[in-house]
Design an enzyme around this catalytic site. Structure first.
Site, PDB file in Angstrom:
ATOM      1  N   GLY A  32     -26.869   4.085  71.151  1.00 27.33           N
ATOM      2  CA  GLY A  32     -27.285   3.810  72.518  1.00 27.33           C
ATOM      3  C   GLY A  32     -27.488   2.319  72.698  1.00 27.33           C
ATOM      4  O   GLY A  32     -27.435   1.548  71.736  1.00 27.33           O
ATOM      5  N   LEU A  33     -27.721   1.920  73.917  1.00 19.29           N
ATOM      6  CA  LEU A  33     -27.924   0.507  74.218  1.00 19.29           C
ATOM      7  C   LEU A  33     -29.188  -0.031  73.548  1.00 19.29           C
ATOM      8  O   LEU A  33     -30.099   0.728  73.205  1.00 19.29           O
ATOM      9  CB  LEU A  33     -28.048   0.307  75.732  1.00 19.29           C
ATOM     10  CG  LEU A  33     -26.794   0.543  76.579  1.00 19.29           C
ATOM     11  CD1 LEU A  33     -27.161   0.550  78.054  1.00 19.29           C
ATOM     12  CD2 LEU A  33     -25.740  -0.512  76.284  1.00 19.29           C
ATOM     13  N   SER A  34     -29.229  -1.343  73.375  1.00 26.19           N
ATOM     14  CA  SER A  34     -30.458  -1.985  72.911  1.00 26.19           C
ATOM     15  C   SER A  34     -31.576  -1.682  73.901  1.00 26.19           C
ATOM     16  O   SER A  34     -31.405  -1.817  75.117  1.00 26.19           O
ATOM     17  CB  SER A  34     -30.238  -3.501  72.815  1.00 26.19           C
ATOM     18  OG  SER A  34     -31.423  -4.156  72.425  1.00 26.19           O
ATOM     19  N   GLY A  35     -32.706  -1.230  73.401  1.00 24.61           N
ATOM     20  CA  GLY A  35     -33.829  -0.890  74.274  1.00 24.61           C
ATOM     21  C   GLY A  35     -33.852   0.556  74.716  1.00 24.61           C
ATOM     22  O   GLY A  35     -34.772   0.979  75.423  1.00 24.61           O
ATOM     23  N   SER A  78     -24.031   0.682  67.523  1.00 25.56           N
ATOM     24  CA  SER A  78     -22.687   1.197  67.195  1.00 25.56           C
ATOM     25  C   SER A  78     -21.889   1.448  68.471  1.00 25.56           C
ATOM     26  O   SER A  78     -21.612   2.594  68.825  1.00 25.56           O
ATOM     27  CB  SER A  78     -22.771   2.454  66.331  1.00 25.56           C
ATOM     28  OG  SER A  78     -23.688   3.408  66.805  1.00 25.56           O
ATOM     29  N   GLY A 101     -34.330   3.106  72.840  1.00 23.17           N
ATOM     30  CA  GLY A 101     -35.357   3.831  72.093  1.00 23.17           C
ATOM     31  C   GLY A 101     -34.868   4.439  70.799  1.00 23.17           C
ATOM     32  O   GLY A 101     -35.544   5.282  70.210  1.00 23.17           O
ATOM     33  N   LYS A 102     -33.708   4.016  70.333  1.00 23.91           N
ATOM     34  CA  LYS A 102     -33.100   4.600  69.126  1.00 23.91           C
ATOM     35  C   LYS A 102     -34.019   4.533  67.921  1.00 23.91           C
ATOM     36  O   LYS A 102     -34.272   5.544  67.261  1.00 23.91           O
ATOM     37  CB  LYS A 102     -31.786   3.878  68.791  1.00 23.91           C
ATOM     38  CG  LYS A 102     -30.721   3.955  69.843  1.00 23.91           C
ATOM     39  CD  LYS A 102     -29.483   3.194  69.441  1.00 23.91           C
ATOM     40  CE  LYS A 102     -29.720   1.720  69.200  1.00 23.91           C
ATOM     41  NZ  LYS A 102     -30.233   0.999  70.382  1.00 23.91           N
ATOM     42  N   SER A 103     -34.492   3.339  67.593  1.00 19.92           N
ATOM     43  CA  SER A 103     -35.322   3.161  66.396  1.00 19.92           C
ATOM     44  C   SER A 103     -36.628   3.935  66.502  1.00 19.92           C
ATOM     45  O   SER A 103     -37.082   4.551  65.528  1.00 19.92           O
ATOM     46  CB  SER A 103     -35.614   1.676  66.158  1.00 19.92           C
ATOM     47  OG  SER A 103     -34.440   0.980  65.798  1.00 19.92           O
TER      48      SER A 103
END
Length: 203
Positions: A36-39, A110, A41-43
Site C-alpha cells: 500500500g501507499l506510504s502512510g 512494493s 498503515g502497513k507497518s
C-alpha cells in the site's frame, strides 16, 4: 541483479522438510505481504497482527521495509531497478522464513505488480497472502507520519510513490483492508479472521 553468477554450486535437500516443521510448530508457515501507499498503515497493521499471532502461540516475525533498508538492503535506493531488487531479496528471505514454518508479515510499499507476483511465484500455492492496505492518496497525505509527502510535494524527494512514481494496486489480493475508514485493531482482526478461516493455524 537476479542472474545466477556462481556456477560451481550444488543444491542440497534438507533432511527436515517443510511439513515436518509445520507439525513441530503446530501450524503452517505463510508470507503475509502487506502492500500500500506510504502512510496507509502497513507497518502498524503488520506489527499488530504479529502481536496477535504471538499471543496465540504462533511462530511469527515481521520484515519491515524501513528496517530492512537499514541492514540487508542498505545499498539500494528507490529507482525502479533498486525497488525490484529490494522486493526480490525480501521474497527470497520470506521464502526461507516460510520454509522454516514461520508466519511472516512484510510491510513494503512494493509498488509494482510484477515484483509482487515474482515474490508470490517463489512460494507454494496458499503460502503467499497479499494484503492490500487500501488508503487514498489524500488520506495518506493527511497522515504523512514521516513528513515524506510534504518533502515530495516540495521537490525534496524524487521518485516518491503516489506523487511522481506510480503505485500499481493489487487486482486480486487475498485480503483488502479499508484503511480509510477502519482502525488498526479492526484491520488486524480481519487478517486474523482470514488466517483462522483458511486453516493457517493448524498443521
Amino acid at each position: 541483479m537476479a542472474d545466477q553468477v556462481a556456477t560451481n554450486i550444488t543444491w542440497h535437500e534438507h533432511s527436515v522438510n517443510k511439513d515436518d516443521r509445520a507439525k513441530l510448530n503446530g501450524h503452517k508457515g505463510a508470507l503475509l505481504w502487506f502492500t500500500g501507499l506510504s502512510g496507509a498503515g502497513k507497518s502498524t497493521v503488520a506489527n499488530t497482527v504479529d502481536h496477535l499471532l504471538h499471543q496465540k502461540g504462533i511462530h511469527s516475525f515481521v520484515l519491515d521495509g524501513d528496517n530492512i533498508r537499514h541492514g540487508m538492503n542498505k545499498n539500494l535506493g528507490f529507482s525502479a531497478e533498486d525497488r525490484a531488487e529490494n522486493i526480490r531479496r525480501i521474497g527470497e528471505v520470506g521464502k526461507l522464513f516460510v520454509d522454516a514454518g514461520i508466519v511472516t508479515t512484510t510491510a513494503f510499499i512494493s509498488p509494482y505488480r510484477a515484483d509482487r507476483d515474482a515474490a508470490r511465484a517463489l512460494l507454494d500455492e496458499g503460502e503467499f497472502v497479499e494484503v492490500y492496505v487500501k488508503a487514498s492518496l489524500e488520506t495518506c497525505e493527511d497522515r504523512d507520519p514521516k513528513g515524506l509527502y510534504k518533502k515530495a510535494r516540495a521537490g525534496e524527494i524524487k521518485g516518491f510513490t503516489g506523487i511522481d512514481d506510480p503505485y500499481e494496486a493489487p487486482e486480486n489480493a487475498e485480503i483488502v483492508l479499508d484503511s480509510d475508514s477502519k482502525g488498526i485493531d479492526e484491520l488486524a482482526g480481519e487478517v486474523m479472521t482470514y488466517l483462522e478461516e483458511k486453516g493457517y493455524f493448524s498443521a
